[in-house]
Design a protein around this motif. Sequence first.
Motif, PDB file in Angstrom:
ATOM      1  N   LEU A 250      -7.964 -11.290   9.860  1.00 33.39           N
ATOM      2  CA  LEU A 250      -9.315 -10.885  10.199  1.00 33.39           C
ATOM      3  C   LEU A 250      -9.985 -10.191   9.021  1.00 33.39           C
ATOM      4  O   LEU A 250      -9.334  -9.671   8.116  1.00 33.39           O
ATOM      5  CB  LEU A 250      -9.312  -9.966  11.414  1.00 33.39           C
ATOM      6  CG  LEU A 250      -8.779 -10.583  12.719  1.00 33.39           C
ATOM      7  CD1 LEU A 250      -8.896  -9.586  13.854  1.00 33.39           C
ATOM      8  CD2 LEU A 250      -9.524 -11.860  13.070  1.00 33.39           C
ATOM      9  N   VAL A 251     -11.318 -10.179   9.076  1.00 32.86           N
ATOM     10  CA  VAL A 251     -12.104  -9.618   7.978  1.00 32.86           C
ATOM     11  C   VAL A 251     -12.030  -8.096   7.995  1.00 32.86           C
ATOM     12  O   VAL A 251     -12.146  -7.469   9.039  1.00 32.86           O
ATOM     13  CB  VAL A 251     -13.576 -10.068   8.103  1.00 32.86           C
ATOM     14  CG1 VAL A 251     -14.423  -9.394   7.040  1.00 32.86           C
ATOM     15  CG2 VAL A 251     -13.677 -11.574   7.979  1.00 32.86           C
ATOM     16  N   THR A 252     -11.825  -7.503   6.831  1.00 32.01           N
ATOM     17  CA  THR A 252     -11.831  -6.046   6.715  1.00 32.01           C
ATOM     18  C   THR A 252     -12.212  -5.688   5.286  1.00 32.01           C
ATOM     19  O   THR A 252     -12.411  -6.544   4.448  1.00 32.01           O
ATOM     20  CB  THR A 252     -10.464  -5.445   7.083  1.00 32.01           C
ATOM     21  OG1 THR A 252     -10.563  -4.037   7.056  1.00 32.01           O
ATOM     22  CG2 THR A 252      -9.401  -5.896   6.100  1.00 32.01           C
ATOM     23  N   ASP A 253     -12.332  -4.408   5.009  1.00 29.16           N
ATOM     24  CA  ASP A 253     -12.554  -3.966   3.629  1.00 29.16           C
ATOM     25  C   ASP A 253     -11.757  -2.685   3.402  1.00 29.16           C
ATOM     26  O   ASP A 253     -11.197  -2.087   4.325  1.00 29.16           O
ATOM     27  CB  ASP A 253     -14.042  -3.765   3.339  1.00 29.16           C
ATOM     28  CG  ASP A 253     -14.696  -2.778   4.277  1.00 29.16           C
ATOM     29  OD1 ASP A 253     -14.056  -1.755   4.569  1.00 29.16           O
ATOM     30  OD2 ASP A 253     -15.832  -3.009   4.713  1.00 29.16           O
ATOM     31  N   ASP A 254     -11.700  -2.242   2.124  1.00 29.93           N
ATOM     32  CA  ASP A 254     -10.822  -1.119   1.789  1.00 29.93           C
ATOM     33  C   ASP A 254     -11.372   0.229   2.225  1.00 29.93           C
ATOM     34  O   ASP A 254     -10.677   1.238   2.094  1.00 29.93           O
ATOM     35  CB  ASP A 254     -10.533  -1.097   0.288  1.00 29.93           C
ATOM     36  CG  ASP A 254     -11.813  -1.128  -0.537  1.00 29.93           C
ATOM     37  OD1 ASP A 254     -12.897  -1.026   0.064  1.00 29.93           O
ATOM     38  OD2 ASP A 254     -11.712  -1.263  -1.769  1.00 29.93           O
ATOM     39  N   THR A 255     -12.595   0.305   2.756  1.00 24.62           N
ATOM     40  CA  THR A 255     -13.107   1.593   3.232  1.00 24.62           C
ATOM     41  C   THR A 255     -12.272   2.126   4.395  1.00 24.62           C
ATOM     42  O   THR A 255     -12.197   3.335   4.607  1.00 24.62           O
ATOM     43  CB  THR A 255     -14.572   1.471   3.680  1.00 24.62           C
ATOM     44  OG1 THR A 255     -14.660   0.534   4.765  1.00 24.62           O
ATOM     45  CG2 THR A 255     -15.450   0.975   2.541  1.00 24.62           C
ATOM     46  N   LEU A 256     -11.647   1.227   5.151  1.00 21.31           N
ATOM     47  CA  LEU A 256     -10.789   1.634   6.263  1.00 21.31           C
ATOM     48  C   LEU A 256      -9.647   2.511   5.758  1.00 21.31           C
ATOM     49  O   LEU A 256      -9.345   3.564   6.328  1.00 21.31           O
ATOM     50  CB  LEU A 256     -10.249   0.384   6.965  1.00 21.31           C
ATOM     51  CG  LEU A 256      -9.201   0.581   8.057  1.00 21.31           C
ATOM     52  CD1 LEU A 256      -9.759   1.428   9.183  1.00 21.31           C
ATOM     53  CD2 LEU A 256      -8.742  -0.768   8.590  1.00 21.31           C
ATOM     54  N   TYR A 257      -9.014   2.131   4.664  1.00 23.78           N
ATOM     55  CA  TYR A 257      -7.878   2.885   4.132  1.00 23.78           C
ATOM     56  C   TYR A 257      -8.339   4.168   3.433  1.00 23.78           C
ATOM     57  O   TYR A 257      -7.619   5.162   3.447  1.00 23.78           O
ATOM     58  CB  TYR A 257      -7.101   2.000   3.163  1.00 23.78           C
ATOM     59  CG  TYR A 257      -6.580   0.745   3.814  1.00 23.78           C
ATOM     60  CD1 TYR A 257      -5.451   0.777   4.627  1.00 23.78           C
ATOM     61  CD2 TYR A 257      -7.224  -0.467   3.636  1.00 23.78           C
ATOM     62  CE1 TYR A 257      -4.969  -0.368   5.237  1.00 23.78           C
ATOM     63  CE2 TYR A 257      -6.750  -1.627   4.237  1.00 23.78           C
ATOM     64  CZ  TYR A 257      -5.627  -1.572   5.044  1.00 23.78           C
ATOM     65  OH  TYR A 257      -5.156  -2.705   5.650  1.00 23.78           O
ATOM     66  N   PHE A 258      -9.503   4.145   2.836  1.00 22.60           N
ATOM     67  CA  PHE A 258     -10.024   5.364   2.213  1.00 22.60           C
ATOM     68  C   PHE A 258     -10.243   6.440   3.265  1.00 22.60           C
ATOM     69  O   PHE A 258      -9.858   7.599   3.086  1.00 22.60           O
ATOM     70  CB  PHE A 258     -11.336   5.073   1.478  1.00 22.60           C
ATOM     71  CG  PHE A 258     -11.142   4.562   0.087  1.00 22.60           C
ATOM     72  CD1 PHE A 258     -10.929   3.211  -0.144  1.00 22.60           C
ATOM     73  CD2 PHE A 258     -11.162   5.412  -0.998  1.00 22.60           C
ATOM     74  CE1 PHE A 258     -10.743   2.720  -1.419  1.00 22.60           C
ATOM     75  CE2 PHE A 258     -10.973   4.944  -2.289  1.00 22.60           C
ATOM     76  CZ  PHE A 258     -10.764   3.585  -2.494  1.00 22.60           C
ATOM     77  N   ASP A 259     -10.881   6.052   4.386  1.00 23.69           N
ATOM     78  CA  ASP A 259     -11.132   7.027   5.444  1.00 23.69           C
ATOM     79  C   ASP A 259      -9.819   7.515   6.059  1.00 23.69           C
ATOM     80  O   ASP A 259      -9.682   8.696   6.402  1.00 23.69           O
ATOM     81  CB  ASP A 259     -12.023   6.423   6.526  1.00 23.69           C
ATOM     82  CG  ASP A 259     -13.458   6.267   6.061  1.00 23.69           C
ATOM     83  OD1 ASP A 259     -13.817   6.881   5.044  1.00 23.69           O
ATOM     84  OD2 ASP A 259     -14.222   5.519   6.696  1.00 23.69           O
ATOM     85  N   ALA A 260      -8.855   6.598   6.201  1.00 23.36           N
ATOM     86  CA  ALA A 260      -7.554   7.004   6.755  1.00 23.36           C
ATOM     87  C   ALA A 260      -6.871   8.013   5.841  1.00 23.36           C
ATOM     88  O   ALA A 260      -6.277   8.996   6.311  1.00 23.36           O
ATOM     89  CB  ALA A 260      -6.664   5.774   6.939  1.00 23.36           C
ATOM     90  N   ALA A 261      -6.978   7.812   4.519  1.00 19.88           N
ATOM     91  CA  ALA A 261      -6.383   8.749   3.568  1.00 19.88           C
ATOM     92  C   ALA A 261      -7.050  10.111   3.647  1.00 19.88           C
ATOM     93  O   ALA A 261      -6.378  11.161   3.621  1.00 19.88           O
ATOM     94  CB  ALA A 261      -6.485   8.190   2.152  1.00 19.88           C
ATOM     95  N   VAL A 262      -8.375  10.130   3.781  1.00 18.51           N
ATOM     96  CA  VAL A 262      -9.104  11.405   3.879  1.00 18.51           C
ATOM     97  C   VAL A 262      -8.697  12.147   5.151  1.00 18.51           C
ATOM     98  O   VAL A 262      -8.477  13.376   5.137  1.00 18.51           O
ATOM     99  CB  VAL A 262     -10.622  11.152   3.866  1.00 18.51           C
ATOM    100  CG1 VAL A 262     -11.392  12.441   4.163  1.00 18.51           C
ATOM    101  CG2 VAL A 262     -11.058  10.589   2.511  1.00 18.51           C
TER     102      VAL A 262
END
Length: 604
Positions: free
Chosen positions: A470-482
């Motif tokens: 499925l479509v995603t982008d790396d902002t998901l992992y940035f927010d998870a890291a924060v």
Amino acid sequence: PTHITWKLHTYPPINTICLRTHFRYIMGKKSKRRPNARIKRDVAVAGDNGVDLSPEEAGVIWWLKGESEFMTPQGSFRQTGGTIDREVQIYCGLAMAHLKNPEGRNESKAEFYFRKVADIENTDRIGFSARSVRESFLELFRLYAESGRSKEASELLENYLSKGCGRGSFNRKDSMEARVLYQCTGIIALSDLTKKHTDMAPLIPVLEKYIDTLDGIDAIHALYYAMSRYFLGISFFSKALIYAKKRLHAVQKSPENRYGKLECSALVNLAKNLCRFGMYEDALSQLKIADQIISPTDVNIGLGPWEKSLVYEALGDTLKEQAEVTKMKELRKRLHLKSISYYKKSCKLRYDLLEEFGAKGGVDIDTDDILTPTILCSFKIGRQLANNKKWSQAKEYSMIGVELVERHVNDSKSVAMAYPMVYPYFGKVFLDQYLDSDYHYLEEEAKLLLRKAEEYTQKGLVALKYNPNLVTDDTLYFDAAVEIYFLGKKEEACKMLAIHLNARTKVKKCAGCGHTWIKGANVVKKICTKCDAACYCNDICQQLNWKSANDKRLSHKRLCPLLAELKGSFKMTESLQGKILNFFEDLKPSKRREADVTSIDSID
């Protein structure tokens, strides 16, 4: 038949009635004189299993059964002494029969017979005045376009255009060649060729070569639109803008298209292309004309709610981008508020449309046309409201988008493809509110906001885990890291952020607009000289990404030192870890909100 001849000569006063009745009998049509009579069909109209067939299906079966009578096993024409017209008709009939075969579509056989007609037409033994030639050319071109064989389609089209331009056929609107080209433009615009730049590429040189000589045909605006989309897809924005302007000019020249949907669509498309060059005032002037078209006046009756929502959304996008590059604080605030008002108008019109079609009640609708843009618009206005610290409204609009996705995730492929990012978009609102200076130091409220943000981000990660395509982008992992950093897991947060920062250095796409970096594309290439990782289409994209008003955590101003540290190879050094920790700490509000407290003793 002898009985018809006998009736014709024996009873002259009723010969016409006899002929009409007989042919109505064999074609299976009811007699006008006996409307309740039982209808009989000829034996040839019935299938092998005895089931009655429609006249079209019967014709297809007749062609397929008679193929051996017309053609030899080697594929050559069996009959000799016939006319060219007859030969072409047989080739066309056999090809169409193989395309419409009830037992299965045989495209290779159809292509073989269509090519036979094309070869005859190339020898100038017959022209496009023959209907069979026109049908064969169009069906062969459609066959190539739908199967993505753009190279064969471009060769076929170039041969046709070169001959037509040499004869001056396209200068006459009513010529057969102009009518055929009108249908070709529709095939190009509606096919999958325009969705993939690699498929459309072989057609572009052919179209550019002859585009100026085709200015007189009615559907030239569709060609301009297809070419504009192609150049936009390869980030060649200057040419995309040129063809967007040509499209608008072609639409406005046509009286039947003035003040209609086509002109409105062309104005919106031109405004979007102007925004890519930072020409916001010109874009707004075009959108104001579109706003006049959609509103009922003495000149026109106005357009429907869908067209209005598109214009309002484009106005909101333009004002938002203009606000991001404006330095004056008061003007920036006014532009943001205007963009929010237009987004709200667009969302309201789309919500009303969904109610009208029954989408919220589960009735099937064309989700790709209405539902998906409505969901995207909901998150767009939610993001804009969050950037302006209108938290309750941001959650309200974002929640509408989440509910629509959950209700229709199984009904639409496009909704299902974006499913993993729905929850993180909603969680981003809570994370922004947590990092806001008004809430960060209120412990109970801050913890609740952070838990909510983590909950929705984790939902997105789970959806992505079970659906990796499925479509995603790396902002998901940035927010998870924060989020995990502020939850106390600092070492884990540093590793997660470093991994995905390193992955970002490998992906070559514009950090401003998101266009994929295409090797060999004739575009303005800009790369950050410090980190050598961020690519841009032009100065506007670089300017928008420097502070990134849409997501300040991902602004290049913050990420550039980290990307520069990762240049070359990925190693978790002390220097890199220290810069990552500084990145997280800089996200905290700079100061606590100060409240003015008046002493009780000073009160009279």
